[in-house]
Motif scaffolding. Structure first.
Motif, mmCIF file in Angstrom:
data_model
loop_
_atom_site.group_PDB
_atom_site.id
_atom_site.type_symbol
_atom_site.label_atom_id
_atom_site.label_comp_id
_atom_site.label_asym_id
_atom_site.label_seq_id
_atom_site.Cartn_x
_atom_site.Cartn_y
_atom_site.Cartn_z
ATOM 1 N N GLN A 175 18.837 109.413 52.878
ATOM 2 C CA GLN A 175 17.692 108.597 53.243
ATOM 3 C C GLN A 175 16.473 109.458 53.544
ATOM 4 O O GLN A 175 16.607 110.598 53.979
ATOM 5 C CB GLN A 175 18.016 107.813 54.521
ATOM 6 N N TRP A 176 15.299 108.857 53.364
ATOM 7 C CA TRP A 176 14.056 109.552 53.690
ATOM 8 C C TRP A 176 13.722 109.407 55.180
ATOM 9 O O TRP A 176 13.909 108.334 55.756
ATOM 10 C CB TRP A 176 12.896 108.991 52.875
ATOM 11 N N TYR A 177 13.223 110.496 55.723
ATOM 12 C CA TYR A 177 12.810 110.513 57.135
ATOM 13 C C TYR A 177 11.417 111.112 57.257
ATOM 14 O O TYR A 177 11.058 112.000 56.478
ATOM 15 C CB TYR A 177 13.758 111.380 57.972
ATOM 16 N N ARG A 201 14.159 110.447 67.770
ATOM 17 C CA ARG A 201 14.801 110.825 66.502
ATOM 18 C C ARG A 201 13.769 110.784 65.397
ATOM 19 O O ARG A 201 12.769 110.075 65.504
ATOM 20 C CB ARG A 201 15.914 109.819 66.158
ATOM 21 N N ASP A 202 14.050 111.461 64.299
ATOM 22 C CA ASP A 202 13.150 111.334 63.158
ATOM 23 C C ASP A 202 13.153 109.889 62.663
ATOM 24 O O ASP A 202 14.107 109.148 62.881
ATOM 25 C CB ASP A 202 13.536 112.337 62.065
ATOM 26 N N TRP A 203 12.076 109.517 62.033
ATOM 27 C CA TRP A 203 11.816 108.125 61.645
ATOM 28 C C TRP A 203 12.451 107.865 60.279
ATOM 29 O O TRP A 203 12.001 108.400 59.275
ATOM 30 C CB TRP A 203 10.304 107.923 61.642
ATOM 31 N N LEU A 204 13.487 107.047 60.285
ATOM 32 C CA LEU A 204 14.185 106.682 59.052
ATOM 33 C C LEU A 204 13.339 105.648 58.312
ATOM 34 O O LEU A 204 13.148 104.542 58.798
ATOM 35 C CB LEU A 204 15.554 106.094 59.408
ATOM 36 N N VAL A 251 24.037 105.824 59.040
ATOM 37 C CA VAL A 251 23.007 104.870 59.446
ATOM 38 C C VAL A 251 23.675 103.524 59.715
ATOM 39 O O VAL A 251 24.787 103.268 59.266
ATOM 40 C CB VAL A 251 21.938 104.706 58.340
ATOM 41 N N ARG A 267 14.522 114.273 52.918
ATOM 42 C CA ARG A 267 15.705 113.436 52.746
ATOM 43 C C ARG A 267 16.912 114.092 53.384
ATOM 44 O O ARG A 267 17.089 115.291 53.282
ATOM 45 C CB ARG A 267 15.988 113.241 51.261
ATOM 46 N N LYS A 323 9.273 113.403 59.904
ATOM 47 C CA LYS A 323 9.631 114.340 60.957
ATOM 48 C C LYS A 323 8.775 114.116 62.204
ATOM 49 O O LYS A 323 8.027 115.009 62.619
ATOM 50 C CB LYS A 323 9.441 115.762 60.432
#
Ligand code: ANZ
Ligand code: ZN
Length: 821
Positions: free
Chosen positions: A189-191, A423-426, A155, A150, A193
């Protein structure tokens, strides 16, 4: 009885398929396995023309491999979480599951009618607790590996829908759905990696080259956006009581260091506020307010006038000690590279536009032979000789890049580096109808995973209508008895995470679940998955060229690393079918050019529609429904079916003495069709079956007669090849020929090589009078078949290069002349 009626045939066969189960894989190791998969549908309503095309293509492949003796896995399921169900529920004061499962039932019935050859016992829905339990389980494995985390970050936020939007959902700065200007909001928010896998996602594309469309690979490569360059540290001098500080930039052109004439930081990054002096703070803050609503695309657009503000600070060039003014501007992105750049206006157009707007100096340092950018207004980016660059003078671009990196490295002010656009995946969504994130937040213990044996964390069933309307937090946050739970670690009071997962998470592993859909103690059975996967042929729209495929590839690699599966790429081959258009335009409500699939099926029958879809063009190309003729397909199918009425020899008759000319055509058609199917030239196969039907009819009527075993052989070949495209007609024909079982498992006809030797003629294909290809064809090829063959030729497609066709003249068997638009 003796007239072809699609309605009668359609009424009869579904029950037979249920009885005979020809589409269920044996999975007993007796035959080589092959997994054919269509991208699973979203249950938005009944099936539409697009589904009809895509699934017709996938079914050709599945049915072909079955005829070739493979044990074929061809499953279907539904991607059944997502916002449309939630919006429908709000409107109808219902629970999203009602709309979802009603639509799934409707689509399932339509798929059955459409006769796609799937194993219905493997059906899955991502919104079933028995499925999303394992989506949650997989999330927790990612979490344990540090691959789910997180963070607080700005965003895209739609103020009307009150939810986060992915970059792809922001169109021209506005929400894709409601058109409201999108703002930025800072949220925890969760991402996933995915950036840890950037290099492998790139490198493993080598396994896919030649089997995936090149443009899809290019789009993925571009999305990952690997660029090689350097980090170079610039010291920002102390000013106005603010201490000196070092700020790195990312540059792909360290050779141009001497051409830097100013320095820019992303205006919306915290760094800009850190750097700005009191005298310029108010101006910067006002500027930041103004850019909040712009999307990245707009900010980076070269069309837009460049804007920015001076920060009152100066940066020192580590190579030559020059002082450069530090600006804050929106054309530099906060989350790319380091969020700061050295601006080299002579060799970067964005920097040059900015320099012009604010009257900053332009210094050429690479002489490419073109006019000085300071004069032309056009930045030069090509190779050339270094000038105005101290000890780099005289070097070429690549040597100078290498030397400049050495120099900054020696000074300890920089190093070679690789940067990614990825980018990391939101994955957090403030929505209800999705997989709940299985984490409990405890004031003492922090983020605590829900223990595996307490999965699934199910969605509450009593929310309806207004309970789901957007409030800025997930609707789940308001369900007190769902949110408040004891902490699994310390048993103190704690709260469930109230966000749900991006639905792309659900679709990143469904293809694994199909290998063992009834497994209840794991997401899938590892042995079953390793037996069936990778998917041998994946079929779906190019709109999924980036995200779905990239995410699925990422999941596959992580699961490989976890030891759960034994391969690193999920889809060995990919076919992107084209779109179905009407009048040259995509079908849409606003254009009023939609074509209703079920009406088409009622009018022409399933087989005629399927055949028309496949015959219209190569599978990758669009089908314009205004240009096709389902009634023509229908007439052809009736003609093929009537052959069955005239075959008077018995099944299993010795064919060796049959009419040699007809046998030769049959065997050539079978052999060529196999090769064409391997190359996805489905439409040409149909043209060839049409020829075979004509030749057989001619043989029957012209003295060879229906009793000749060659006529049976030809008609059986017609039934088997047609079973790929027009399953109902093929089954009925096969049945009339005296075979009790399904034609779907009849087996591809064996080819007698000695019958293939034949006279051929060379047909010349011209484009605008120039010979572009030569085709070997049979002397009795029809005009239609020759036209199809010519248009399917790779050479001709290359020459046409996407142009339409004005006129085409066909003189079978010798000449085709094409005049493009
Ligand atoms: C100096 C320079 C001179 C550059 C030159 C280019 C040409 P790609 O290839 O896309 O990775 N850049 C770096 N970070 C940026 C950011 N956050 N926002 C906008 N632009 C940024 O692009 C790398 C180049 O884009 C970098 O190289 C930098 O400009 C710019 F003749 O540095 B360059
Ligand atoms: Zn606790």
């Amino acid at each position: 009885e003796n007239t072809y009626s699609f309605a009668d045939i359609e009424a009869r066969w579904p029950a037979e398929w249920d009885r005979l189960q020809p589409f269920k894989p044996a999975d007993d190791g007796s035959r080589e396995r092959r997994y054919v998969l269509d991208m699973f549908p979203y249950p938005s309503g009944d099936l539409h023309m697009g589904h009809a095309e895509a699934f017709a293509m996938g079914d050709v492949v599945a049915r072909y491999y079955r005829q070739q003796g493979f044990d074929v896995l061809h499953p279907i399921g539904w991607d059944s979480f997502g916002l449309p169900a939630e919006n429908a529920a709000i409107q109808r004061n219902a629970h999203p599951s009602e709309w979802t499962y009603t639509n799934i039932e409707t689509q399932a019935n339509s798929f059955r009618r459409y006769a796609i050859s799937v194993d219905w016992s493997r059906r899955l829905h991502t919104s079933d607790p028995g499925y999303y339990q394992w989506t949650q389980w997989l999330f927790l494995r990612f979490f344990e590996k540090g691959l789910a985390y997180r963070k607080n970050s700005p965003v895209n936020w739609c103020p009307k829908d009150q939810t986060v939007l992915a970059n792809e959902q922001v169109v021209n700065g506005a929400c894709e759905r409601c058109g409201t200007p999108v703002t930025k909001k800072s949220l925890n928010q969760w991402y996933f990696k995915i950036t840890d896998y950037a290099d492998r996602l790139l490198d493993d594309m080598d396994q896919l080259r030649g089997h995936w469309p090149e443009r899809v690979l290019a789009m993925q490569r571009n999305w990952i956006g690997r660029s090689e360059g350097a980090h170079v540290d610039f010291v920002i001098e102390e000013a106005d009581g603010k201490p000196a500080q070092s700020v790195p930039v990312f540059t792909t052109r360290p050779d141009t260091l001497h051409g830097a004439t100013f320095f820019v930081v992303a205006a919306d990054a915290p760094l800009a506020l850190d750097l700005v002096t009191e005298a310029h703070r108010a101006e910067l803050e006002e500027y930041r307010e103004g850019i909040k609503s712009l999307s990245e695309i707009e900010r980076q657009s070269t069309e837009r006038e460049k804007t920015g503000v001076f920060t009152g600070r100066w940066a020192i060039n580590p190579l030559n000690g020059e002082k450069l003014p530090v600006w804050a501007a929106d054309y530099v992105l906060a989350d790319y590279g380091t969020g700061a750049i050295m601006a080299v206006p002579a060799h970067d157009q964005r920097d040059l536009d900015f320099a012009k707007a604010f009257d900053l100096p332009v210094r050429m340092v690479v002489d490419t032979g073109a006019e000085d950018p300071a004069v032309s207004g056009i930045a030069t980016t090509g190779d050339g000789t270094l000038v105005n660059s101290g000890e780099l003078d005289g070097l070429g671009k690549d040597e100078a890049i290498a030397r400049a990196i050495e120099l900054v490295a020696e000074h300890g002010t920089g190093e070679q580096t690789v940067n990614y656009r990825l980018r990391d995946w939101l994955l957090s969504r403030q929505r209800f109808w999705g997989t709940p994130i299985p984490i409990i937040h405890c004031a003492t213990c922090g983020e605590v995973p829900v223990p595996d044996d307490q999965l699934p964390v199910t969605l509450p069933e009593d929310l309806r209508g207004g309970d789901l309307s957007p409030k800025g937090t997930s609707p789940l946050a308001a369900v007190e008895d769902w949110v408040n739970v004891p902490c699994p670690q310390c048993a103190g009071p704690a709260k469930r995470d109230t966000d749900t997962m991006d639905t792309f998470v659900d679709s990143s592993w469904y293809f694994l679940r199909f290998a063992s859909p009834d497994t209840t103690d794991a997401p899938f059975d590892t042995d079953a998955v390793n037996r069936w996967l990778p998917v041998g042929q994946y079929v779906g729209g190019v709109e999924h060229a980036i995200l779905h495929l990239l995410y699925s590839r990422f999941f596959t690699k992580v699961l490989f690393d976890l030891g759960l599966i034994g391969f690193t790429e999920p889809f060995s081959a990919l076919l992107n079918q084209g779109q179905v258009l009407n009048g040259g335009k995509a079908m849409s409500k606003s254009l009023g050019n939609g074509v209703d699939l079920s009406q088409q099926l009622d009018k022409f029958g399933v087989d005629a529609i399927r055949l028309t879809m496949v015959f219209a063009s190569p599978p990758e190309d669009d089908v314009d429904w205004a240009d096709v003729s389902p009634s023509g397909s229908s007439k052809f199918l009736a003609r093929a079916w009537r052959l069955g009425l005239d075959v008077s020899s018995a099944p299993g008759v010795d064919v060796s003495g049959g009419d040699r000319a007809l046998r030769s055509i049959t065997h050539r058609t079978v052999a060529d069709s196999a090769a064409l199917l391997q190359g996805n030239k489905f439409n040409v196969v149909i043209a060839r079956v049409m020829e075979l039907v004509n030749a057989t009819r001619k043989a029957i009527d012209s003295g060879v007669g229906g009793a000749d075993p060659a006529v049976r052989e030809a008609t059986e070949a017609v039934a088997i090849i047609l079973s790929l495209f027009a399953p109902y007609t093929a089954e009925d024909l096969w049945n009339r020929l005296g075979h009790p079982a399904s034609v779907a498992t009849a087996g591809w006809p064996a080819v007698d090589e000695s019958l293939l030797v034949q006279e051929t003629v060379v047909a010349v294909v011209q484009v605008q009078g120039k010979v572009r290809d030569r085709l070997e064809v049979s002397p009795d090829i029809t005009e239609d078949a020759l036209r199809e063959l010519a248009l399917a030729s790779g050479q001709i497609q290359k020459t046409l290069d996407g142009r339409g066709i004005r006129t085409i003249i066909v003189r079978a068997p010798k000449l085709v002349n094409i005049v493009p638009e």
